[in-house]
Enzyme design. Sequence first.
Site, mmCIF file in Angstrom:
data_model
loop_
_atom_site.group_PDB
_atom_site.id
_atom_site.type_symbol
_atom_site.label_atom_id
_atom_site.label_comp_id
_atom_site.label_asym_id
_atom_site.label_seq_id
_atom_site.Cartn_x
_atom_site.Cartn_y
_atom_site.Cartn_z
ATOM 1 N N LYS A 1 0.839 -1.207 0.000
ATOM 2 C CA LYS A 1 0.000 0.000 0.000
ATOM 3 C C LYS A 1 0.864 1.243 0.000
ATOM 4 O O LYS A 1 0.624 2.180 -0.763
ATOM 5 C CB LYS A 1 -0.914 0.016 1.231
ATOM 6 C CG LYS A 1 -2.098 -0.912 1.136
ATOM 7 C CD LYS A 1 -2.794 -1.071 2.483
ATOM 8 C CE LYS A 1 -3.847 -2.174 2.411
ATOM 9 N NZ LYS A 1 -4.275 -2.636 3.732
ATOM 10 N N GLN B 1 -5.200 -1.147 9.751
ATOM 11 C CA GLN B 1 -5.165 -2.520 9.247
ATOM 12 C C GLN B 1 -5.850 -3.467 10.234
ATOM 13 O O GLN B 1 -5.596 -3.418 11.443
ATOM 14 C CB GLN B 1 -3.694 -2.927 9.040
ATOM 15 C CG GLN B 1 -3.474 -4.289 8.463
ATOM 16 C CD GLN B 1 -3.713 -4.369 6.952
ATOM 17 O OE1 GLN B 1 -3.835 -3.362 6.268
ATOM 18 N NE2 GLN B 1 -3.798 -5.573 6.445
ATOM 19 N N ASP C 1 -11.477 3.281 4.169
ATOM 20 C CA ASP C 1 -11.901 1.879 4.181
ATOM 21 C C ASP C 1 -13.425 1.771 4.130
ATOM 22 O O ASP C 1 -13.968 0.698 3.867
ATOM 23 C CB ASP C 1 -11.433 1.207 5.482
ATOM 24 C CG ASP C 1 -10.281 0.237 5.266
ATOM 25 O OD1 ASP C 1 -10.156 -0.301 4.154
ATOM 26 O OD2 ASP C 1 -9.530 0.014 6.232
HETATM 27 N N1 LIG Z 1 -8.443 -2.071 7.312
HETATM 28 C C1 LIG Z 1 -8.223 -3.027 6.419
HETATM 29 N N2 LIG Z 1 -8.549 -2.826 5.116
HETATM 30 C C2 LIG Z 1 -8.311 -3.802 4.186
HETATM 31 O O1 LIG Z 1 -8.632 -3.608 2.996
HETATM 32 C C3 LIG Z 1 -7.700 -5.022 4.606
HETATM 33 C C4 LIG Z 1 -7.374 -5.169 5.960
HETATM 34 N N3 LIG Z 1 -7.653 -4.172 6.838
HETATM 35 N N4 LIG Z 1 -6.808 -6.318 6.403
HETATM 36 C C5 LIG Z 1 -6.450 -7.388 5.486
HETATM 37 C C6 LIG Z 1 -7.316 -7.419 4.253
HETATM 38 C C7 LIG Z 1 -6.705 -8.169 3.105
HETATM 39 N N5 LIG Z 1 -6.453 -7.181 2.078
HETATM 40 C C8 LIG Z 1 -5.751 -7.421 0.881
HETATM 41 C C9 LIG Z 1 -5.262 -6.405 0.095
HETATM 42 C C10 LIG Z 1 -4.506 -6.673 -1.046
HETATM 43 C C11 LIG Z 1 -4.234 -7.970 -1.419
HETATM 44 C C12 LIG Z 1 -3.393 -8.225 -2.623
HETATM 45 O O2 LIG Z 1 -2.829 -7.328 -3.210
HETATM 46 N N6 LIG Z 1 -3.254 -9.499 -3.053
HETATM 47 C C13 LIG Z 1 -2.449 -9.905 -4.200
HETATM 48 C C14 LIG Z 1 -1.334 -10.880 -3.845
HETATM 49 C C15 LIG Z 1 -0.642 -10.645 -2.535
HETATM 50 C C16 LIG Z 1 0.372 -11.724 -2.198
HETATM 51 O O3 LIG Z 1 1.032 -12.247 -3.104
HETATM 52 O O4 LIG Z 1 0.469 -12.025 -0.994
HETATM 53 C C17 LIG Z 1 -3.323 -10.644 -5.202
HETATM 54 O O5 LIG Z 1 -4.364 -11.176 -4.815
HETATM 55 O O6 LIG Z 1 -2.924 -10.707 -6.360
HETATM 56 C C18 LIG Z 1 -4.744 -8.986 -0.652
HETATM 57 C C19 LIG Z 1 -5.496 -8.714 0.482
HETATM 58 C C20 LIG Z 1 -6.883 -5.968 2.514
HETATM 59 N N7 LIG Z 1 -7.411 -6.040 3.726
#
Ligand SMILES: Nc1nc(=O)c2c([nH]1)NC[C@@H]1CN(c3ccc(C(=O)N[C@@H](CCC(=O)O)C(=O)O)cc3)C=[N+]21
Length: 300
Positions: free
Chosen positions: A54, A98, A121
């Site tokens: 991020k 987060q 968020d």
């Molecule tokens: N306040 C809050 N807001 C959130 O939006 C929030 C949170 N807490 N806690 C955790 C979850 C999870 N989350 C993700 C964001 C990006 C990927 C992402 O970029 N994933 C990549 C791969 C990442 C990798 O390779 O590990 C993909 O799917 O291609 C995944 C999961 C946002 N979250």
Amino acid sequence: MSAEIIDGKAFAATIRGKVTEHVARLHSEHGLTPGLAVVLVGEDPASQVYVRNKGQQTEESGMASFEHRLPAETSEADLLALIARLNAAPAVHGILVQLPLPDHIDSAKVLDAIDPAKDVDGFHISNVGLLATGQKALVPCTPLGCLMLLRDRHGSLAGMDAVVVGRSNIVGKPMAQLLLRDSATVTIAHSRTGDLAGVCRRADILVAAVGRPEMIPGDWIKPGATVIDVGINRIPAPEKGEGKSRLVGDVHFDSAVQVAGAITPVPGGVGPMTIACLLANTLTAFCRAHGLAEPEGLTA
Ligand SMILES: Nc1nc(=O)c2c([nH]1)NC[C@@H]1CN(c3ccc(C(=O)N[C@@H](CCC(=O)O)C(=O)O)cc3)C=[N+]21
Ligand SMILES: NC(=O)C1=CN([C@@H]2O[C@H](COP(=O)(O)OP(=O)(O)OC[C@H]3O[C@@H](n4cnc5c(N)ncnc54)[C@H](OP(=O)(O)O)[C@@H]3O)[C@@H](O)[C@H]2O)C=CC1
């Protein structure tokens, strides 16, 4: 027949490009820079990766990134004090705390302490209420990203049968609200739903947000349906070597791809859209705070 693979990574890059362009224009015309503060409590390794991604993408878009990493034993009072400072900071237009937070901290209390105008968020109770009543809100990033993918594929969602599996406050419920607002016929399924397979088979649009690796097989999917897989599950992958792991969604991709009309992969589907929408929401919050025209195509 094999489904079209929805390229969330490429779509997310397009969104970030639009954000970057808009931010550059704001800078040259007004000398202003939007800023995003991300707060991480504790040392969960997965969360650290997301927070780093991020921060990087925020800076690449030309916005200011402020990271606050606090130890796991931080008290609720100290976290609330930090949020109060960020609420008052003129350089900060978006605040993300987060999740999950450590058990000794009341998440609802913390989320509701964030200034709703900076709540990128979309988890503050007033943004939740605004979304539910069809008013202008800041909308949760993951559902917003899913909606953008769906609108891109279908144009109008009116009259389509949509099934959302999962009813969390951060994905399932706001996803259902957005689909309803676009006039889909929405069913929300969860762990107490009877005949989940039958419910899923009715869906023209199936959104899986459960957190159970590969739980939804191809034979639960209506032929030609659009499948949005929100799940991010890390499972052991001994085939890649000792102690290795890989990411899978909540949908069993290999069987689903045979039946669906279109499907998001994991990784490379919804995940990158979530971060792109976080940047978009920060830009939107900035524009609203300054009474400037909102970016087009980046809001719900
Ligand atoms: N306040 C809050 N807001 C959130 O939006 C929030 C949170 N807490 N806690 C955790 C979850 C999870 N989350 C993700 C964001 C990006 C990927 C992402 O970029 N994933 C990549 C791969 C990442 C990798 O390779 O590990 C993909 O799917 O291609 C995944 C999961 C946002 N979250
Ligand atoms: N791609 C991204 O950017 C993001 C991905 N995620 C991922 O999405 C997934 C869901 O996240 P989140 O919503 O936070 O998860 P939660 O654990 O908060 O919610 C899971 C939901 O799934 C339901 N559920 C659990 N088991 C079953 C079952 N056997 N049958 C039907 N429903 C079931 C639960 O039902 P009940 O309410 O009855 O318990 C609950 O509503 C996770 O894999 C997470 O990592 C999350 C956020 C962002």
